[in-house]
Design a protein around this motif. Structure first.
Motif: not given
Ligand SMILES: [Zn+2]
Length: 235
Positions: A58, A60, A70, A83, A171
């Motif tokens: 996935h 961010h 992140e 990620h 997260t």
């Molecule tokens: Zn993540």
């Protein structure tokens, strides 16, 4: 802090992932669940004492006005972050959610993305994923990726394999203290034009799905290690 950590060891990372792969806008991120194939890719090394198998990918990201990785590296935030979520093979009979209740349950490989002005298409597998983003603008929509790619192709986007690693948390809500993080120092370059597709996605309330990164956390006396080492590929 530099310490004598084992090098990362990847098995079957250059196998093509089982297709078809489905990309989902789940209202929080763009997610791809990885189906289990006969030859399961596995990773170990760094602070990962056991073997972990990849379960999902996935992202961010930020917004047209803000960066959205992140992690920050030397206080620099990047445009977006990939990620690759792995589960400890010890918990083969548990879901990722269930495994996240154990301190050694999960491992995440993180790659930073930096937007670049050129839009030349390369073998970066991000292109295949971003091709279908215009089809998953509404929350809970999905699309099938055309063509195949391997996890190794993501790693090939970074030139050196120096990494930071620490024991931390997820997260996303619950933030279970169950993740061994491995963050590559080198960054993936990806066209700005492609990156901007992320900002069109919508969340569950129909608002732009942007800035889906968690604010930086206090280090809380965690040890963060840096490893400068070649990467061995197996088997
Ligand atoms: Zn993540």
């Amino acid at each position: 802090m530099e310490k004598h950590l084992p090098s990362l060891h990847f098995e079957f990372y250059d196998n093509q992932l089982m297709s078809p792969l489905t990309v989902v806008n789940n209202g929080h991120t763009v997610n791809i669940d990885l189906p289990r194939s006969a030859l399961v890719p596995q990773i170990t090394g760094g602070l990962m004492w056991e073997k972990f198998e990849p379960k999902s990918i996935h992202f961010h990201w930020g917004s047209p006005n803000s960066k959205g990785s992140e992690h920050t590296i030397n206080n620099e935030r990047y445009d977006a972050e990939i990620h690759i979520v792995h589960k400890n093979v010890r918990y083969f009979d548990l879901s990722v959610g269930e495994a996240s209740k154990f301190p050694d349950g999960l491992a995440v490989l993180a790659l930073m993305i930096q937007a670049v002005p050129v839009s030349k298409r390369t073998d970066n597998p991000l292109f295949k994923i971003f091709d279908v983003l215009p089809q998953i603008i509404p929350n809970q929509s999905n699309a099938t990726i055309k063509g195949e790619f391997s996890l190794q192709q993501f790693l090939d986007q970074v030139e050196n394999k120096d990494f930071y690693t620490y024991k931390g948390s997820l997260t996303t809500p619950m933030c279970a203290e169950s993740v061994t993080w491995t963050v590559f120092k080198d960054v993936v370059h990806f066209p700005q034009k492609e990156m901007s597709k992320l900002w069109s996605l919508r969340d569950s309330r129909g608002r732009p799905l942007i800035n889906n990164y968690r604010k930086s956390q206090n280090i809380n006396y965690r040890d963060v290690y840096f490893k400068h080492a070649p990467v061995y590929r197996g088997p």
